[in-house]
Design an enzyme around this catalytic site. Sequence first.
Site, short mmCIF file in Angstrom:
data_model
loop_
_atom_site.label_atom_id
_atom_site.label_comp_id
_atom_site.label_asym_id
_atom_site.label_seq_id
_atom_site.Cartn_x
_atom_site.Cartn_y
_atom_site.Cartn_z
CD GLN A 29 19.71 -31.15 23.90
OE1 GLN A 29 18.98 -30.79 22.99
NE2 GLN A 29 20.34 -32.31 23.86
CB CYS A 30 16.43 -25.52 28.93
SG CYS A 30 15.33 -24.17 29.43
N GLY A 31 17.69 -22.83 27.73
CA GLY A 31 18.39 -21.60 28.08
C GLY A 31 18.59 -21.45 29.58
CB THR A 74 20.57 -26.03 30.84
OG1 THR A 74 19.44 -26.53 30.12
CG2 THR A 74 21.43 -27.18 31.30
#
Length: 164
Positions: free
Chosen positions: A40-42, A44
Amino acid sequence: MTAQDSASIYKFSATGIDGNPVSLSTYKDKVLLIVNTASQCGFTPQYKGLQALSDQYANQGLVILGFPCNQFGQQEPGNSDQIQTFCEINFGVSFPLFQKIKVNGSDAHPLYQYLSKAVPGILGTEGIKWNFTKFLVDRSGKVVKRYPPTAKPEDLVKDIQALL
């Protein structure tokens, strides 16, 4: 353990996403790209680029190792099954994934303690700054380069090709 092994990542082991122990000596004579990941990371979407590198260079000896980590913004909250399913469904990930670890602090996984010391970041800092920090390891197990999260997988091609 030989003198060469003591200066390499081969002395470490980690728990695979399936719960089984994996000795990193399994990857002797391979070029490794070790990445702390999050779902759930930018960053990803880099899973797609990492899988493309794996698809393109696996037959020449490249292995990507993904280590999910929840230390940055709680961006990897899932359990191992959820992480593996997410990676397979959304990005077709087939490279080895491991169980969630910590990459910073006194309870950081020993592999990451070693990686951080072997190739410090900007201004000599050892700590991992964010998800998708990458470490390139040569065929002898020596850590040769560290890349920030902003380095896209496709930007590493020249360095990977040089080691293959």
